[in-house]
Design a protein around this motif. Sequence first.
Motif, PDB file in Angstrom:
ATOM      1  N   SER A 119       8.246  -5.331 -12.571  1.00 25.50           N
ATOM      2  CA  SER A 119       8.172  -5.422 -11.116  1.00 25.50           C
ATOM      3  C   SER A 119       6.822  -6.010 -10.722  1.00 25.50           C
ATOM      4  O   SER A 119       5.770  -5.424 -10.994  1.00 25.50           O
ATOM      5  N   LEU A 120       6.858  -7.180 -10.077  1.00 26.06           N
ATOM      6  CA  LEU A 120       5.630  -7.916  -9.769  1.00 26.06           C
ATOM      7  C   LEU A 120       5.359  -8.053  -8.271  1.00 26.06           C
ATOM      8  O   LEU A 120       4.459  -8.783  -7.874  1.00 26.06           O
ATOM      9  N   VAL A 121       6.123  -7.366  -7.451  1.00 25.54           N
ATOM     10  CA  VAL A 121       5.882  -7.415  -6.008  1.00 25.54           C
ATOM     11  C   VAL A 121       4.555  -6.723  -5.719  1.00 25.54           C
ATOM     12  O   VAL A 121       4.324  -5.595  -6.161  1.00 25.54           O
ATOM     13  N   GLY A 122       3.668  -7.405  -5.014  1.00 26.40           N
ATOM     14  CA  GLY A 122       2.350  -6.832  -4.747  1.00 26.40           C
ATOM     15  C   GLY A 122       1.812  -7.267  -3.402  1.00 26.40           C
ATOM     16  O   GLY A 122       2.551  -7.527  -2.464  1.00 26.40           O
ATOM     17  N   GLY A 123       0.499  -7.362  -3.339  1.00 30.25           N
ATOM     18  CA  GLY A 123      -0.159  -7.724  -2.079  1.00 30.25           C
ATOM     19  C   GLY A 123      -1.314  -6.795  -1.802  1.00 30.25           C
ATOM     20  O   GLY A 123      -1.416  -5.715  -2.383  1.00 30.25           O
ATOM     21  N   TRP A 124      -2.182  -7.243  -0.933  1.00 32.38           N
ATOM     22  CA  TRP A 124      -3.371  -6.445  -0.591  1.00 32.38           C
ATOM     23  C   TRP A 124      -3.654  -6.538   0.891  1.00 32.38           C
ATOM     24  O   TRP A 124      -3.601  -7.628   1.485  1.00 32.38           O
ATOM     25  N   ARG A 125      -3.924  -5.421   1.483  1.00 34.94           N
ATOM     26  CA  ARG A 125      -4.477  -5.348   2.837  1.00 34.94           C
ATOM     27  C   ARG A 125      -5.416  -4.172   2.855  1.00 34.94           C
ATOM     28  O   ARG A 125      -5.081  -3.092   2.354  1.00 34.94           O
ATOM     29  N   GLY A 126      -6.595  -4.363   3.417  1.00 36.39           N
ATOM     30  CA  GLY A 126      -7.545  -3.263   3.438  1.00 36.39           C
ATOM     31  C   GLY A 126      -8.764  -3.587   4.256  1.00 36.39           C
ATOM     32  O   GLY A 126      -8.827  -4.606   4.943  1.00 36.39           O
ATOM     33  N   GLY A 127      -9.734  -2.701   4.165  1.00 40.59           N
ATOM     34  CA  GLY A 127     -10.967  -2.852   4.916  1.00 40.59           C
ATOM     35  C   GLY A 127     -10.961  -2.026   6.183  1.00 40.59           C
ATOM     36  O   GLY A 127      -9.944  -1.480   6.598  1.00 40.59           O
ATOM     37  N   GLY A 128     -12.126  -1.905   6.790  1.00 45.61           N
ATOM     38  CA  GLY A 128     -12.233  -1.204   8.067  1.00 45.61           C
ATOM     39  C   GLY A 128     -12.374   0.291   7.954  1.00 45.61           C
ATOM     40  O   GLY A 128     -12.238   1.001   8.958  1.00 45.61           O
ATOM     41  N   GLY A 129     -12.654   0.783   6.746  1.00 46.31           N
ATOM     42  CA  GLY A 129     -12.779   2.223   6.590  1.00 46.31           C
ATOM     43  C   GLY A 129     -11.464   2.931   6.823  1.00 46.31           C
ATOM     44  O   GLY A 129     -10.406   2.313   6.933  1.00 46.31           O
ATOM     45  N   LEU A 130     -11.514   4.247   6.929  1.00 47.78           N
ATOM     46  CA  LEU A 130     -10.287   5.023   7.104  1.00 47.78           C
ATOM     47  C   LEU A 130      -9.620   4.704   8.441  1.00 47.78           C
ATOM     48  O   LEU A 130      -8.388   4.610   8.529  1.00 47.78           O
ATOM     49  N   VAL A 131     -10.417   4.520   9.475  1.00 48.38           N
ATOM     50  CA  VAL A 131      -9.863   4.217  10.798  1.00 48.38           C
ATOM     51  C   VAL A 131      -9.136   2.879  10.780  1.00 48.38           C
ATOM     52  O   VAL A 131      -8.175   2.672  11.520  1.00 48.38           O
ATOM     53  N   GLY A 132      -9.574   1.989   9.908  1.00 47.95           N
ATOM     54  CA  GLY A 132      -8.957   0.673   9.843  1.00 47.95           C
ATOM     55  C   GLY A 132      -7.671   0.617   9.051  1.00 47.95           C
ATOM     56  O   GLY A 132      -7.079  -0.465   8.914  1.00 47.95           O
TER      57      GLY A 132
ATOM     58  N   SER B 260      -4.376   0.664   9.179  1.00 52.63           N
ATOM     59  CA  SER B 260      -3.361   0.594  10.219  1.00 52.63           C
ATOM     60  C   SER B 260      -1.954   0.822   9.669  1.00 52.63           C
ATOM     61  O   SER B 260      -1.677   0.608   8.489  1.00 52.63           O
ATOM     62  N   ASP B 261      -1.061   1.228  10.570  1.00 48.28           N
ATOM     63  CA  ASP B 261       0.346   1.376  10.203  1.00 48.28           C
ATOM     64  C   ASP B 261       0.935   0.029   9.817  1.00 48.28           C
ATOM     65  O   ASP B 261       1.773  -0.055   8.910  1.00 48.28           O
ATOM     66  N   GLU B 262       0.513  -1.022  10.500  1.00 50.33           N
ATOM     67  CA  GLU B 262       1.021  -2.359  10.188  1.00 50.33           C
ATOM     68  C   GLU B 262       0.687  -2.739   8.748  1.00 50.33           C
ATOM     69  O   GLU B 262       1.543  -3.260   8.013  1.00 50.33           O
ATOM     70  N   ASP B 263      -0.557  -2.497   8.328  1.00 51.23           N
ATOM     71  CA  ASP B 263      -0.957  -2.804   6.962  1.00 51.23           C
ATOM     72  C   ASP B 263      -0.190  -1.946   5.959  1.00 51.23           C
ATOM     73  O   ASP B 263       0.227  -2.423   4.902  1.00 51.23           O
ATOM     74  N   PHE B 264      -0.014  -0.681   6.295  1.00 52.26           N
ATOM     75  CA  PHE B 264       0.702   0.226   5.395  1.00 52.26           C
ATOM     76  C   PHE B 264       2.133  -0.264   5.161  1.00 52.26           C
ATOM     77  O   PHE B 264       2.605  -0.334   4.018  1.00 52.26           O
TER      78      PHE B 264
ATOM     79  N   ALA C 239      -7.339   2.894   1.464  1.00 52.70           N
ATOM     80  CA  ALA C 239      -6.506   4.093   1.336  1.00 52.70           C
ATOM     81  C   ALA C 239      -5.013   3.760   1.377  1.00 52.70           C
ATOM     82  O   ALA C 239      -4.222   4.327   0.620  1.00 52.70           O
ATOM     83  N   ASN C 240      -4.620   2.858   2.271  1.00 49.28           N
ATOM     84  CA  ASN C 240      -3.211   2.455   2.321  1.00 49.28           C
ATOM     85  C   ASN C 240      -2.760   1.902   0.975  1.00 49.28           C
ATOM     86  O   ASN C 240      -1.709   2.276   0.436  1.00 49.28           O
ATOM     87  N   TYR C 241      -3.548   0.989   0.453  1.00 43.89           N
ATOM     88  CA  TYR C 241      -3.222   0.308  -0.801  1.00 43.89           C
ATOM     89  C   TYR C 241      -3.150   1.305  -1.954  1.00 43.89           C
ATOM     90  O   TYR C 241      -2.190   1.311  -2.734  1.00 43.89           O
ATOM     91  N   ALA C 242      -4.164   2.170  -2.063  1.00 43.41           N
ATOM     92  CA  ALA C 242      -4.198   3.139  -3.146  1.00 43.41           C
ATOM     93  C   ALA C 242      -3.038   4.116  -3.054  1.00 43.41           C
ATOM     94  O   ALA C 242      -2.465   4.517  -4.078  1.00 43.41           O
TER      95      ALA C 242
END
Length: 213
Positions: free
Chosen positions: A78-91, A93-97, A142-145
């Motif tokens: 399974s190779l589906v991936g991607g990255w979104r992050g930054g902005g600390g915990l407040v950053g 977002s639900d959209e990124d998640f 945090a979302n990514y992890a």
Amino acid sequence: MTVTDRTIVLAGATSASGLAVARALLDAGARVVATGRSAEHLQPLADAGAQVEVADATSLEDMTALADRLDAVDGVVSLVGGWRGGGGLVGQSDEDFHALLPALEAVRATSRAFDTALRASGAGRFAIVSSTAVARPLAGGANYAAVKAASEAWARAVAQGYAKAARDAGEPLRAASVVFRAKALDPATLAPAVLALWDADAAELNDRIIDLA
């Protein structure tokens, strides 16, 4: 054991990593079935010699239909991936998640759709690509992890399922579920690691987390 003449499905294979793994498998004599949602993006894999299938790796329906069309399957990566992050915990977002969730959805769909085929293989292998962030999550990722940690938990549950099925049947373990962890994924490192899955016995591999230096 060898990967030669085995059928390997690369789910969500339109990245540079997907192409590198496909080429390595093809060079080793494997049959590669590469999936993606775009025929255009799959073209480099077709040019390399892979069988390409326009199918959504996050869809249980699509993956089950593909499993039914293939005579036998010896491996699924399974190779589906991607990255979104930054902005600390407040950053975080639900959209990124929600944008990151397809990685987990693909792990779930592919493992379920190909479970019977991989357990029937003489050397079935299921593998996912995770991140070192699982072991040391940061607030800005945090979302990514969290998504990667959930994917690892699912892959380890797959491993337990393989072990239980073999034990209940009184048969040796022939299928293995493996997690690859990388800090920054290098296609040149992932490709040989995937090939090596058929160099070891399933009992040595099942439920292993393999760090890709």
